[in-house]
Design a protein around this motif. Structure first.
Motif, short mmCIF file in Angstrom:
data_model
loop_
_atom_site.label_atom_id
_atom_site.label_comp_id
_atom_site.label_asym_id
_atom_site.label_seq_id
_atom_site.Cartn_x
_atom_site.Cartn_y
_atom_site.Cartn_z
N ASP A 101 73.49 -30.11 70.00
CA ASP A 101 74.12 -31.03 69.04
C ASP A 101 73.60 -30.77 67.63
N VAL A 102 72.28 -30.51 67.54
CA VAL A 102 71.69 -30.24 66.22
C VAL A 102 72.27 -28.94 65.67
N LEU A 103 72.38 -27.94 66.54
CA LEU A 103 72.91 -26.65 66.09
C LEU A 103 74.33 -26.79 65.54
N LEU A 177 70.68 7.78 69.00
CA LEU A 177 71.32 8.37 70.19
C LEU A 177 72.55 9.19 69.80
N ALA A 178 73.33 8.65 68.84
CA ALA A 178 74.55 9.35 68.43
C ALA A 178 74.20 10.71 67.81
N ARG A 179 73.09 10.74 67.08
CA ARG A 179 72.66 12.01 66.46
C ARG A 179 72.18 12.98 67.55
N LYS A 180 71.50 12.42 68.55
CA LYS A 180 70.91 13.26 69.61
C LYS A 180 71.97 13.83 70.55
N TYR A 181 73.04 13.08 70.78
CA TYR A 181 74.07 13.52 71.73
C TYR A 181 75.42 13.61 71.02
N PRO A 182 75.60 14.64 70.18
CA PRO A 182 76.80 14.69 69.33
C PRO A 182 78.12 14.82 70.10
N LYS A 183 78.05 15.22 71.36
CA LYS A 183 79.32 15.37 72.11
C LYS A 183 79.81 14.04 72.69
N MET A 184 78.96 13.02 72.61
CA MET A 184 79.39 11.70 73.14
C MET A 184 79.81 10.80 71.99
N CYS A 185 80.62 9.79 72.30
CA CYS A 185 80.97 8.76 71.30
C CYS A 185 80.04 7.57 71.53
N ILE A 186 79.09 7.39 70.62
CA ILE A 186 78.09 6.32 70.80
C ILE A 186 78.15 5.41 69.58
N ASN A 187 78.66 4.22 69.77
CA ASN A 187 78.92 3.32 68.63
C ASN A 187 78.43 1.91 68.92
N CYS A 188 78.34 1.11 67.83
CA CYS A 188 78.01 -0.32 67.95
C CYS A 188 79.25 -1.12 67.59
N VAL A 189 79.32 -2.32 68.17
CA VAL A 189 80.46 -3.17 67.80
C VAL A 189 80.01 -4.63 67.69
N HIS A 190 80.46 -5.25 66.62
CA HIS A 190 80.30 -6.70 66.49
C HIS A 190 81.58 -7.32 67.03
N PRO A 191 81.47 -8.18 68.07
CA PRO A 191 82.70 -8.64 68.74
C PRO A 191 83.47 -9.70 67.97
N GLY A 192 82.87 -10.22 66.87
CA GLY A 192 83.45 -11.40 66.22
C GLY A 192 82.61 -12.59 66.64
N TYR A 193 82.99 -13.76 66.18
CA TYR A 193 82.23 -14.96 66.49
C TYR A 193 82.93 -15.65 67.67
N VAL A 194 82.47 -15.30 68.87
CA VAL A 194 83.23 -15.58 70.09
C VAL A 194 82.67 -16.80 70.84
N ASN A 195 83.57 -17.58 71.35
CA ASN A 195 83.22 -18.81 72.06
C ASN A 195 82.63 -18.49 73.45
N THR A 196 81.29 -18.44 73.53
CA THR A 196 80.62 -18.15 74.81
C THR A 196 79.34 -18.97 74.94
N ASP A 197 78.67 -18.81 76.08
CA ASP A 197 77.41 -19.55 76.31
C ASP A 197 76.34 -19.16 75.29
N ASN A 199 76.28 -18.72 72.15
CA ASN A 199 76.22 -19.52 70.92
C ASN A 199 76.58 -20.98 71.20
N TRP A 200 76.35 -21.38 72.44
CA TRP A 200 76.56 -22.77 72.86
C TRP A 200 77.99 -23.23 72.53
N HIS A 201 78.89 -22.24 72.63
CA HIS A 201 80.33 -22.48 72.46
C HIS A 201 80.71 -23.01 71.07
N ILE A 202 79.92 -22.62 70.06
CA ILE A 202 80.37 -22.95 68.70
C ILE A 202 81.14 -21.76 68.10
N GLY A 203 81.17 -20.64 68.81
CA GLY A 203 81.99 -19.50 68.38
C GLY A 203 83.46 -19.90 68.38
N THR A 204 84.23 -19.26 67.52
CA THR A 204 85.61 -19.73 67.32
C THR A 204 86.67 -18.87 68.00
#
Ligand code: NAP
Length: 238
Positions: A101-103, A177-197, A199-204
């Motif tokens: 509730d405080v969050l 890792l991406a530099r070390k294994y140039p033949k692979m696709c190694i990436n990061c992703v921010h999923p957005g602000y998603v409604n899940t456990d 973030n106590w379901h404050i994601g939208t």
């Protein structure tokens, strides 16, 4: 890879974005190993997808913090499929217990969660000179300051500090890792602000949209981008 069968592992997939990622990947015909640290929760999640007609989803236990569990999964993949085409490293935890509730009342800006101070940002952003040792040293400094109750005075991110530094470090490690294994696709992703456990379901955003980035990256062609940071499905600055 054309019509050849592909094999994927999704970590932390018994719920949230991981579960939805398994579902969307399986719908494209990929054989997906749904993994979870808790056997019961993982089996239940897998059964749910099997009942929806996704018989190409199988369960295997995986606690990403347990070396023996990782080894056991690797052996399973090796003997069952002989190779792994896709790894979605999704498992994560906030690392804190909060008063929900405080969050909610604080109305947290999610972007505040991942910004370290300028000096560390520079060090982690200098991809040419980035090494595992450098990341380890930053993490050791963090742990030291945490134990001394000196995070704030030493300029660490104070909004979910452990979560924040773990994500920043993981993003940096992904670039190594991406530099070390140039033949692979190694990436990061921010999923957005998603409604899940997490973030106590404050994601939208609903999980269906939250999984779109990881699914898109999982299905990149062999010559796709690597060493990149995506904000959902679009390349962004680290
Ligand atoms: N939701 C957002 O807005 C948001 C934003 C940015 C990034 N993310 C990232 O997206 C990923 C998925 O999060 P989510 O939002 O879907 O949260 P979630 O619903 O809480 O799911 C997190 C998953 O990670 C699992 N997990 C935690 N520790 C694990 C371990 N040691 N080994 C294996 N699995 C473990 C959890 O398993 P249990 O059920 O056993 O706890 C759960 O299945 C996380 O890495 C999170 O940091 C989410």
């Amino acid at each position: 890879m054309g019509d050849v069968c592909r094999y994927a592992v999704v970590t932390g997939a018994n719920k949230g974005i991981g579960f939805e990622t398994v579902k969307q990947l399986a719908k494209t015909g990929v054989t997906v190993v749904l993994t979870a640290r808790n056997e019961k929760r993982g089996m239940e999640a897998t059964s749910l997808l099997n009942e929806q007609g996704l018989s190409n989803v199988v369960f295997h236990q995986l606690d990403v913090q347990d070396a023996r569990s990782i080894e056991s999964l690797a052996k399973f993949i090796q003997t069952q499929y002989g190779r792994l085409d896709i790894l979605v490293n999704n498992a994560g935890a906030s690392g804190v217990v909060v008063d929900e509730d405080v969050l909610r009342a604080l109305n947290v800006d999610p972007e505040d969660w991942r910004v370290p101070n300028e000096e560390r940002r520079k060090e982690l952003g200098d991809v040419e000179n980035l090494t595992e040792d450098k990341i380890d040293k930053i993490l050791q400094n963090f742990l030291h300051d945490l134990k001394q109750d000196a995070l704030e005075v030493n300029g660490w991110q104070m909004m979910l500090p452990a979560y924040s530094i773990s994500k920043v470090s993981l993003n940096a490690y992904t670039r190594i890792l991406a530099r070390k294994y140039p033949k692979m696709c190694i990436n990061c992703v921010h999923p957005g602000y998603v409604n899940t456990d997490i973030n106590w379901h404050i994601g939208t955003m609903p999980v269906e949209e939250g999984a779109e980035g990881s699914v898109m990256l999982a299905l990149l062609p062999d010559e796709g981008p690597t060493g990149c940071y995506f904000d959902r499905t679009v390349v962004d600055e680290f």
